[in-house]
Design an enzyme around this catalytic site. Structure first.
Site, mmCIF file in Angstrom:
data_model
loop_
_atom_site.group_PDB
_atom_site.id
_atom_site.type_symbol
_atom_site.label_atom_id
_atom_site.label_comp_id
_atom_site.label_asym_id
_atom_site.label_seq_id
_atom_site.Cartn_x
_atom_site.Cartn_y
_atom_site.Cartn_z
ATOM 1 N N HIS A 17 0.841 -1.206 0.000
ATOM 2 C CA HIS A 17 0.000 0.000 0.000
ATOM 3 C C HIS A 17 0.877 1.258 0.000
ATOM 4 O O HIS A 17 0.576 2.226 -0.701
ATOM 5 C CB HIS A 17 -0.896 0.036 1.253
ATOM 6 C CG HIS A 17 -1.941 -1.046 1.320
ATOM 7 N ND1 HIS A 17 -1.997 -1.940 2.356
ATOM 8 C CD2 HIS A 17 -2.962 -1.358 0.499
ATOM 9 C CE1 HIS A 17 -3.029 -2.759 2.169
ATOM 10 N NE2 HIS A 17 -3.619 -2.441 1.047
ATOM 11 N N LYS A 41 -18.020 -6.555 8.823
ATOM 12 C CA LYS A 41 -16.737 -7.252 8.977
ATOM 13 C C LYS A 41 -16.187 -7.021 10.370
ATOM 14 O O LYS A 41 -16.397 -5.959 10.955
ATOM 15 C CB LYS A 41 -15.724 -6.688 7.971
ATOM 16 C CG LYS A 41 -15.727 -7.372 6.628
ATOM 17 C CD LYS A 41 -14.483 -6.901 5.873
ATOM 18 C CE LYS A 41 -14.444 -7.387 4.446
ATOM 19 N NZ LYS A 41 -13.324 -6.756 3.712
ATOM 20 N N ARG A 90 -1.869 -5.615 -8.360
ATOM 21 C CA ARG A 90 -0.709 -6.455 -8.072
ATOM 22 C C ARG A 90 -0.526 -7.541 -9.124
ATOM 23 O O ARG A 90 0.556 -7.841 -9.535
ATOM 24 C CB ARG A 90 -0.848 -7.115 -6.692
ATOM 25 C CG ARG A 90 -0.673 -6.149 -5.555
ATOM 26 C CD ARG A 90 -1.210 -6.730 -4.293
ATOM 27 N NE ARG A 90 -2.623 -7.040 -4.457
ATOM 28 C CZ ARG A 90 -3.346 -7.712 -3.594
ATOM 29 N NH1 ARG A 90 -2.785 -8.184 -2.511
ATOM 30 N NH2 ARG A 90 -4.633 -7.926 -3.797
ATOM 31 N N SER A 128 -2.956 -7.943 3.321
ATOM 32 C CA SER A 128 -3.098 -7.719 4.765
ATOM 33 C C SER A 128 -3.378 -9.028 5.500
ATOM 34 O O SER A 128 -2.831 -9.277 6.578
ATOM 35 C CB SER A 128 -4.219 -6.724 5.035
ATOM 36 O OG SER A 128 -3.953 -5.512 4.384
#
Ligand code: COA
Length: 159
Positions: A17, A41, A90, A128
């Site tokens: 990031h 979440k 990515r 993450s």
């Protein structure tokens, strides 16, 4: 003055990031790093902790603001009067999801556009949740996260 939004969960922010933030600052004047708070979440780090960690990753960087938002990204962008959203890519697999998300957002509004920046090769595989997984099991995450995050992960999963 070109302002852009960089949204994500950032639970926690990684060096991947950070790489995108640095690249974005080459093309925009100001960047709002916007943490999406999803009430469905259960994150590892609270929104406040995530804000704090991100701030500590960019000390003295006046062109960066860190904020949280709930609800739709396009509504938040409109509220902030920001027309550009930055996303990192990515791998090819990211493209499919990003394409879908950008297309949906475009159907919701034509006031916001997306720009995509390629993450550096060394961070292609970082996410993450993988970082959390390594940290939970006592692994060394210093290659993948900035020092303030590494410190927090160590404290969180010390036991
Ligand atoms: N380097 C390293 N890791 C990266 C990365 C990079 N450059 N870019 C993304 N990742 C990781 C993230 O850490 C995340 O890892 P995780 O799944 O293990 O936690 C994963 O890749 C997915 O990241 P991302 O695609 O950015 O998802 P996100 O959950 O972080 O963010 C939002 C998605 C918040 C932008 C999106 O859900 C959103 O806009 N939400 C608001 C509601 C809304 O408007 N929804 C409608 C969308 S059409």
């Amino acid at each position: 003055m070109r302002r852009a939004l960089y949204p994500g969960s950032f639970d926690p922010i990684t060096k991947g990031h950070v790489d995108i933030v640095r690249r974005a600052l080459d093309v925009v004047d100001e960047l709002v790093i916007a943490i999406a708070v999803n009430i469905r979440k259960t994150p590892t780090f609270s929104p406040e902790d995530r804000v704090q960690m991100i701030r500590e990753c960019f000390p003295g960087e006046a062109r960066i603001t860190v904020a949280t938002f709930q609800g739709l990204l396009v509504d938040y962008a409109r509220e902030q009067k920001i027309r550009t959203v930055v996303r990192g890519l990515r791998a090819v697999s990211d493209f499919e999801f990003e394409f879908q998300m950008a297309s949906m957002n475009r159907r919701l509004t034509d006031e916001v556009d997306f720009i995509f920046l390629m993450t550096s090769e060394e961070h292609f595989f970082v996410s993450s949740s993988l970082v959390r997984e390594v940290a939970i099991n006592g692994g060394d995450v210093s290659d993948f996260v900035p020092e303030p995050v590494e410190r927090r992960l160590r404290a969180r999963f010390a036991s």
